[in-house]
Design an enzyme around this catalytic site. Structure first.
Site, PDB file in Angstrom:
ATOM      1  N   ASP A  46       0.730  -1.233   0.009  1.00 18.58           N
ATOM      2  CA  ASP A  46      -0.100   0.182  -0.078  1.00 18.58           C
ATOM      3  C   ASP A  46       0.819   1.359  -0.021  1.00 18.58           C
ATOM      4  O   ASP A  46       0.443   2.101  -0.638  1.00 18.58           O
ATOM      5  CB  ASP A  46      -0.822  -0.034   1.350  1.00 18.58           C
ATOM      6  CG  ASP A  46      -2.101  -0.872   1.023  1.00 18.58           C
ATOM      7  OD1 ASP A  46      -2.527  -1.396  -0.119  1.00 18.58           O
ATOM      8  OD2 ASP A  46      -2.686  -1.691   2.238  1.00 18.58           O
ATOM      9  N   ASN A  63      -5.634   9.472   1.386  1.00 15.81           N
ATOM     10  CA  ASN A  63      -6.111   8.731   2.647  1.00 15.81           C
ATOM     11  C   ASN A  63      -6.894   9.803   3.571  1.00 15.81           C
ATOM     12  O   ASN A  63      -8.032   9.807   3.671  1.00 15.81           O
ATOM     13  CB  ASN A  63      -5.275   7.886   3.392  1.00 15.81           C
ATOM     14  CG  ASN A  63      -5.214   6.583   2.618  1.00 15.81           C
ATOM     15  OD1 ASN A  63      -5.823   6.074   2.067  1.00 15.81           O
ATOM     16  ND2 ASN A  63      -4.126   5.967   3.164  1.00 15.81           N
ATOM     17  N   GLU A  64      -5.906  10.621   4.335  1.00 15.30           N
ATOM     18  CA  GLU A  64      -6.376  11.497   5.130  1.00 15.30           C
ATOM     19  C   GLU A  64      -5.410  12.839   5.473  1.00 15.30           C
ATOM     20  O   GLU A  64      -4.082  12.731   5.056  1.00 15.30           O
ATOM     21  CB  GLU A  64      -6.583  10.657   6.541  1.00 15.30           C
ATOM     22  CG  GLU A  64      -5.454  10.356   7.447  1.00 15.30           C
ATOM     23  CD  GLU A  64      -4.852   9.275   7.202  1.00 15.30           C
ATOM     24  OE1 GLU A  64      -3.549   9.131   7.092  1.00 15.30           O
ATOM     25  OE2 GLU A  64      -5.635   8.176   6.615  1.00 15.30           O
ATOM     26  N   ASP A  82      -5.889  15.230  21.167  1.00 13.92           N
ATOM     27  CA  ASP A  82      -4.454  14.905  20.761  1.00 13.92           C
ATOM     28  C   ASP A  82      -4.346  15.326  19.319  1.00 13.92           C
ATOM     29  O   ASP A  82      -3.204  15.451  18.749  1.00 13.92           O
ATOM     30  CB  ASP A  82      -4.284  13.402  20.875  1.00 13.92           C
ATOM     31  CG  ASP A  82      -3.712  12.949  22.418  1.00 13.92           C
ATOM     32  OD1 ASP A  82      -3.669  13.753  23.129  1.00 13.92           O
ATOM     33  OD2 ASP A  82      -3.478  11.844  22.462  1.00 13.92           O
ATOM     34  N   ALA A 109     -11.834   6.517   0.649  1.00 12.76           N
ATOM     35  CA  ALA A 109     -10.879   5.543   0.409  1.00 12.76           C
ATOM     36  C   ALA A 109      -9.836   5.455   1.620  1.00 12.76           C
ATOM     37  O   ALA A 109      -9.419   4.276   1.713  1.00 12.76           O
ATOM     38  CB  ALA A 109     -10.017   6.119  -0.820  1.00 12.76           C
ATOM     39  N   TYR A 127      -6.156   5.310   8.991  1.00 12.96           N
ATOM     40  CA  TYR A 127      -5.824   5.951  10.425  1.00 12.96           C
ATOM     41  C   TYR A 127      -7.279   6.114  11.092  1.00 12.96           C
ATOM     42  O   TYR A 127      -7.526   6.035  12.166  1.00 12.96           O
ATOM     43  CB  TYR A 127      -5.119   7.040  10.025  1.00 12.96           C
ATOM     44  CG  TYR A 127      -4.705   7.899  11.691  1.00 12.96           C
ATOM     45  CD1 TYR A 127      -4.996   7.326  12.833  1.00 12.96           C
ATOM     46  CD2 TYR A 127      -3.942   8.970  11.224  1.00 12.96           C
ATOM     47  CE1 TYR A 127      -4.222   7.772  13.719  1.00 12.96           C
ATOM     48  CE2 TYR A 127      -3.427   9.690  12.444  1.00 12.96           C
ATOM     49  CZ  TYR A 127      -3.631   9.317  13.531  1.00 12.96           C
ATOM     50  OH  TYR A 127      -3.270   9.850  14.718  1.00 12.96           O
ATOM     51  N   LEU A 139     -10.167   4.908  10.988  1.00 14.32           N
ATOM     52  CA  LEU A 139     -10.705   3.807  11.537  1.00 14.32           C
ATOM     53  C   LEU A 139     -10.226   3.390  12.753  1.00 14.32           C
ATOM     54  O   LEU A 139     -10.786   3.165  13.765  1.00 14.32           O
ATOM     55  CB  LEU A 139     -10.740   2.446  10.778  1.00 14.32           C
ATOM     56  CG  LEU A 139     -11.725   1.119  11.362  1.00 14.32           C
ATOM     57  CD1 LEU A 139     -13.188   1.542  11.702  1.00 14.32           C
ATOM     58  CD2 LEU A 139     -11.598   0.112  10.418  1.00 14.32           C
TER      59      LEU A 139
END
Length: 253
Positions: free
Chosen positions: A39, A112-113, A142, A150, A155, A157
């Site tokens: 990945d 992703n994020e 934090d 996608a 991260y 989840l």
């Protein structure tokens, strides 16, 4: 079709046997790409496309790494047939515009994020705005992240954010270890929304912003939007496509 492989031994060995079996074009003149790795290598390849370092072509990944969530199963046989029958999945990246305490601005893409993370022992204090409206005056945490469908099983989840079906035109807004409001469980937002984070007390409570693997430290403001004009195409075996995998993650135990 062109061929790319990570530096891992398994990827290089797979590349060698594929090159003996099939005829590959130079990536600059190919119409599709085969990517061998995990990945991380797939994300690296997609970022190279976004940054103009290689052509933005449909990519058929085969897993020679560890998890391989974004990859197809490795098989030597029937590669041309698999690619001809592959299901195309379009993914749009997020754009992060991060302004530092010193006034510098950095722009990065994320597949992703995009996450904001405290840099020191002190919690971060972050104001959250959606389309210019303050929706959380002070999130003590934090960190906080915005995930695409996608990336919702990555991260996001792990931070107890929701899994978003790939067809959902939504973004996940997820707090990382929130302290106040203690019971805030995050939000699911339409993907046309523009999201802005303003760091409160940035000198005393420094925060970094991370778009996939790109980090900007000591940020004061981070603006996030979905960049549909730079969509990417991943190719999957129809029986094991990314949209189905994401949906089935809801039933993982």
């Amino acid at each position: 079709m062109g061929l790319l492989a990570s530096n891992r031994e398994a990827s290089q060995a797979a590349s060698a046997v594929l090159a003996q079996r099939y005829q590959f074009a130079d990536p600059d003149s190919a119409e599709t790409l085969v990517a061998l790795g995990g990945d991380g290598f797939m994300l690296h390849t997609l970022h190279r496309m976004l940054e103009g370092e290689c052509p933005n072509l449909p990519v058929f990944g085969m897993n020679r790494g560890t998890v391989g969530f974004l990859m197809n199963e490795w098989r030597l046989e029937d590669l041309a047939e698999r690619m001809a029958q592959a299901k195309a999945i379009r993914v749009a990246p997020l754009e992060m515009r991060a302004t530092t305490v010193g006034g510098d601005t950095f722009v990065h893409a994320a597949i992703n994020e995009i996450s904001l993370l405290r840099e020191t022992r002190q919690t971060a204090k972050i104001e959250v705005l959606v389309d210019g409206r303050v929706v959380l005056p002070e999130l003590v945490c934090d960190g906080v992240l915005v995930s695409t469908p996608a990336g919702s099983t990555a991260y996001n989840l792990s931070a107890h954010g929701p899994i978003l079906p790939l067809q959902a035109k939504m973004l996940a807004l997820t707090a990382i270890s929130p302290f106040r409001p203690r019971r805030w469980s995050g939000a699911i937002l339409p993907d046309e929304n523009n999201i802005c984070f303003r760091v409160l007390e940035p000198e005393n409570r420094p925060v970094s912003a991370v778009a996939d693997q790109y980090e900007v430290r000591d940020v004061a403001k981070v603006e996030i939007r979905l960049d549909r004009e730079r969509s990417l195409t991943l190719l999957f075996d129809p029986e094991h496509a990314l949209d189905e995998r994401i949906a089935m993650e809801q039933f993982a135990t």
